[in-house]
Design a protein around this motif. Structure first.
Motif, PDB file in Angstrom:
ATOM      1  N   GLN A  41      44.106  -3.191  31.426  1.00  0.00           N
ATOM      2  CA  GLN A  41      43.698  -3.991  30.284  1.00  0.00           C
ATOM      3  C   GLN A  41      42.237  -4.432  30.414  1.00  0.00           C
ATOM      4  OE1 GLN A  41      46.590  -6.698  28.492  1.00  0.00           O
ATOM      5  NE2 GLN A  41      48.012  -6.229  30.161  1.00  0.00           N
ATOM      6  N   PRO A  42      41.457  -4.286  29.363  1.00  0.00           N
ATOM      7  CA  PRO A  42      40.017  -4.560  29.437  1.00  0.00           C
ATOM      8  C   PRO A  42      39.649  -6.008  29.723  1.00  0.00           C
ATOM      9  CG  PRO A  42      40.706  -4.173  27.159  1.00  0.00           C
ATOM     10  CD  PRO A  42      41.856  -3.791  28.024  1.00  0.00           C
ATOM     11  N   ASP A  43      40.541  -6.947  29.445  1.00  0.00           N
ATOM     12  CA  ASP A  43      40.215  -8.362  29.650  1.00  0.00           C
ATOM     13  C   ASP A  43      40.936  -8.939  30.869  1.00  0.00           C
ATOM     14  OD1 ASP A  43      42.719  -8.195  28.558  1.00  0.00           O
ATOM     15  OD2 ASP A  43      42.445  -9.799  27.097  1.00  0.00           O
ATOM     16  N   THR A  44      41.371  -8.081  31.781  1.00  0.00           N
ATOM     17  CA  THR A  44      42.116  -8.547  32.954  1.00  0.00           C
ATOM     18  C   THR A  44      41.331  -9.561  33.772  1.00  0.00           C
ATOM     19  OG1 THR A  44      43.453  -6.540  33.178  1.00  0.00           O
ATOM     20  CG2 THR A  44      43.118  -7.839  35.172  1.00  0.00           C
ATOM     21  N   MET A  45      40.084  -9.243  34.071  1.00  0.00           N
ATOM     22  CA  MET A  45      39.302 -10.135  34.925  1.00  0.00           C
ATOM     23  C   MET A  45      38.990 -11.458  34.249  1.00  0.00           C
ATOM     24  SD  MET A  45      38.832  -9.099  38.025  1.00  0.00           S
ATOM     25  CE  MET A  45      40.609  -8.987  37.837  1.00  0.00           C
ATOM     26  N   GLU A  46      38.943 -11.452  32.931  1.00  0.00           N
ATOM     27  CA  GLU A  46      38.747 -12.708  32.201  1.00  0.00           C
ATOM     28  C   GLU A  46      39.995 -13.584  32.308  1.00  0.00           C
ATOM     29  OE1 GLU A  46      38.134 -14.198  27.578  1.00  0.00           O
ATOM     30  OE2 GLU A  46      37.682 -12.127  28.126  1.00  0.00           O
ATOM     31  N   LYS A  47      41.176 -12.959  32.166  1.00  0.00           N
ATOM     32  CA  LYS A  47      42.432 -13.711  32.244  1.00  0.00           C
ATOM     33  C   LYS A  47      42.727 -14.196  33.658  1.00  0.00           C
ATOM     34  CE  LYS A  47      45.091 -11.910  28.327  1.00  0.00           C
ATOM     35  NZ  LYS A  47      44.063 -11.152  27.612  1.00  0.00           N
ATOM     36  N   ALA A  48      42.342 -13.387  34.660  1.00  0.00           N
ATOM     37  CA  ALA A  48      42.686 -13.703  36.051  1.00  0.00           C
ATOM     38  C   ALA A  48      41.574 -14.442  36.783  1.00  0.00           C
ATOM     39  CB  ALA A  48      43.028 -12.417  36.794  1.00  0.00           C
ATOM     40  N   LYS A  51      39.490 -16.613  42.018  1.00  0.00           N
ATOM     41  CA  LYS A  51      38.276 -17.300  42.460  1.00  0.00           C
ATOM     42  C   LYS A  51      38.306 -17.514  43.972  1.00  0.00           C
ATOM     43  CE  LYS A  51      36.828 -20.388  39.694  1.00  0.00           C
ATOM     44  NZ  LYS A  51      36.691 -21.658  38.916  1.00  0.00           N
ATOM     45  N   GLY A  52      37.266 -17.085  44.641  1.00  0.00           N
ATOM     46  CA  GLY A  52      37.154 -17.270  46.077  1.00  0.00           C
ATOM     47  C   GLY A  52      37.781 -16.167  46.910  1.00  0.00           C
ATOM     48  N   LEU A  53      38.441 -15.203  46.268  1.00  0.00           N
ATOM     49  CA  LEU A  53      39.083 -14.112  47.000  1.00  0.00           C
ATOM     50  C   LEU A  53      38.122 -12.949  47.212  1.00  0.00           C
ATOM     51  CD1 LEU A  53      42.568 -13.900  45.212  1.00  0.00           C
ATOM     52  CD2 LEU A  53      41.975 -15.164  47.292  1.00  0.00           C
ATOM     53  N   ASN A  54      38.367 -12.187  48.242  1.00  0.00           N
ATOM     54  CA  ASN A  54      37.638 -10.943  48.491  1.00  0.00           C
ATOM     55  C   ASN A  54      38.421  -9.822  47.816  1.00  0.00           C
ATOM     56  OD1 ASN A  54      36.231  -8.749  49.485  1.00  0.00           O
ATOM     57  ND2 ASN A  54      37.052  -8.916  51.564  1.00  0.00           N
ATOM     58  N   PHE A  55      37.972  -9.401  46.625  1.00  0.00           N
ATOM     59  CA  PHE A  55      38.765  -8.425  45.880  1.00  0.00           C
ATOM     60  C   PHE A  55      37.909  -7.351  45.225  1.00  0.00           C
ATOM     61  CE2 PHE A  55      37.553 -11.413  42.571  1.00  0.00           C
ATOM     62  CZ  PHE A  55      37.345 -10.616  41.458  1.00  0.00           C
ATOM     63  N   ASP A  56      38.538  -6.208  44.981  1.00  0.00           N
ATOM     64  CA  ASP A  56      37.995  -5.148  44.146  1.00  0.00           C
ATOM     65  C   ASP A  56      38.916  -4.999  42.949  1.00  0.00           C
ATOM     66  OD1 ASP A  56      36.027  -4.699  46.016  1.00  0.00           O
ATOM     67  OD2 ASP A  56      37.012  -2.943  46.907  1.00  0.00           O
ATOM     68  N   TYR A  57      38.341  -4.688  41.802  1.00  0.00           N
ATOM     69  CA  TYR A  57      39.135  -4.479  40.594  1.00  0.00           C
ATOM     70  C   TYR A  57      38.995  -3.035  40.152  1.00  0.00           C
ATOM     71  CZ  TYR A  57      40.361  -4.545  35.622  1.00  0.00           C
ATOM     72  OH  TYR A  57      40.903  -4.260  34.403  1.00  0.00           O
ATOM     73  N   ILE A  58      40.130  -2.379  39.937  1.00  0.00           N
ATOM     74  CA  ILE A  58      40.158  -1.009  39.437  1.00  0.00           C
ATOM     75  C   ILE A  58      40.800  -1.035  38.063  1.00  0.00           C
ATOM     76  CG2 ILE A  58      41.013   1.331  39.818  1.00  0.00           C
ATOM     77  CD1 ILE A  58      41.130   0.703  42.801  1.00  0.00           C
ATOM     78  N   GLN A  59      40.008  -0.752  37.039  1.00  0.00           N
ATOM     79  CA  GLN A  59      40.532  -0.781  35.675  1.00  0.00           C
ATOM     80  C   GLN A  59      41.152   0.577  35.359  1.00  0.00           C
ATOM     81  OE1 GLN A  59      37.901  -2.218  32.593  1.00  0.00           O
ATOM     82  NE2 GLN A  59      39.184  -1.375  30.966  1.00  0.00           N
ATOM     83  N   SER A  60      42.451   0.669  35.567  1.00  0.00           N
ATOM     84  CA  SER A  60      43.183   1.910  35.333  1.00  0.00           C
ATOM     85  C   SER A  60      44.666   1.614  35.337  1.00  0.00           C
ATOM     86  CB  SER A  60      42.858   2.934  36.425  1.00  0.00           C
ATOM     87  OG  SER A  60      43.649   4.109  36.279  1.00  0.00           O
ATOM     88  N   GLY A  61      45.406   2.474  34.658  1.00  0.00           N
ATOM     89  CA  GLY A  61      46.842   2.444  34.802  1.00  0.00           C
ATOM     90  C   GLY A  61      47.233   3.237  36.034  1.00  0.00           C
ATOM     91  N   ALA A  62      48.401   2.961  36.583  1.00  0.00           N
ATOM     92  CA  ALA A  62      48.900   3.693  37.739  1.00  0.00           C
ATOM     93  C   ALA A  62      50.219   4.348  37.380  1.00  0.00           C
ATOM     94  CB  ALA A  62      49.080   2.758  38.933  1.00  0.00           C
ATOM     95  N   GLY A  63      50.394   5.590  37.826  1.00  0.00           N
ATOM     96  CA  GLY A  63      51.621   6.312  37.521  1.00  0.00           C
ATOM     97  C   GLY A  63      51.817   7.456  38.487  1.00  0.00           C
ATOM     98  N   SER A  64      52.735   8.347  38.156  1.00  0.00           N
ATOM     99  CA  SER A  64      53.048   9.454  39.056  1.00  0.00           C
ATOM    100  C   SER A  64      52.089  10.627  38.906  1.00  0.00           C
ATOM    101  CB  SER A  64      54.487   9.932  38.819  1.00  0.00           C
ATOM    102  OG  SER A  64      54.653  10.364  37.478  1.00  0.00           O
TER     103      SER A  64
END
Length: 249
Positions: free
Chosen positions: A72-79, A84-97
């Motif tokens: 979802q394009p607004d994931t980082m806005e919602k989350a 906040k304060g976490l060491n994270f990477d964000y991958i904007q993609s769906g996951a499947g088989s």
């Protein structure tokens, strides 16, 4: 009497009174305090299906690396507040088989790639998204195992796991939302999810019911050769009609 003992006595009294009135009283298991008892020791936590975040796991592993996967394009806005304060990477993609393009129905926390059987209304908005196997999304990124994996993809959970067989080999536990009823057209049966995870070397360690209905549950899978399946690995305080507490596995 210490404050701790007094507090426990008050809790037991209140629980006994509620039980007599027909309520079931048990410990909150979807919490960092409860899951901490398993003693999971991971380096990277992978969160597939983020929406507004997973605060329970962010608290539990706050000093670890996080990989957030959501189309979802607004994931980082919602989350934003949750991460906040976490060491994270964000991958904007769906996951499947498999790699491909799919239609995502946007329904807030209930957004899904599956067509619902349990809702009569049509989704207000849809969007075309890219899907790739989780193994490919994480490939060559240098993420260090062992991993913890959370999957919450509204009926697409088994498909996500089928695209993560390489990742699962380095995964200590999987926490996934699972449908008990056929909530989506073409989705899996609960028994198929358990059977697939058994093939990957995982067994059910815990099942956490939904508070308001029985269409779905959260399931904690751990490796079948791990110590987390031993009796009394995680003591659970259950309150019976007598008001006494007992440790149960």
């Amino acid at each position: 009497m210490t404050k701790g003992k007094l507090f426990n006595r008050v809790l037991r009294s209140a629980a006994s009174m509620l039980t007599r009135q027909g309520f079931h009283v048990s410990e909150e298991r979807y919490s960092a305090a409860y899951l901490k008892r398993y003693g999971f020791d991971i380096n990277t936590f992978i969160d597939v299906g983020v929406y507004q975040g997973s605060p329970v796991f962010y608290e539990l592993f706050k000093d670890k690396k996080f990989v957030l996967v959501d189309p979802q394009p607004d994931t980082m806005e919602k989350a934003a507040d949750s991460v906040k304060g976490l060491n994270f990477d964000y991958i904007q993609s769906g996951a499947g088989s498999a790699k491909g393009v799919a239609t995502l129905s946007l329904e807030g926390p209930s957004s899904s790639l599956m067509k619902r059987r349990d809702w009569k209304r049509q989704p207000e908005k849809t969007v075309e998204i890219q899907i790739s196997p989780l193994d490919e999304l994480l490939e060559n990124k240098g993420y260090k195992g062992p991993f913890g994996l959370k999957v919450d993809t509204e009926g697409f959970d088994l498909d996500v796991l089928k695209g993560a067989e390489k990742t699962l080999r380095e995964t200590q536990f999987v926490f996934t939302e699972a449908s008990l009823r056929r909530r989506f057209e073409g989705s899996y049966r609960f028994s198929e999810l358990v059977a697939y995870m058994a093939e990957q070397g995982f067994e059910v360690a815990d099942v956490i019911p939904h508070r308001s209905h029985n269409r779905l549950v959260d399931v904690l899978f751990v490796r079948s050769d791990s110590s987390y399946l031993e009796p009394n690995a995680v003591p659970v305080r259950m309150v019976g009609s007598s008001g006494k507490t007992n440790n149960q596995s």
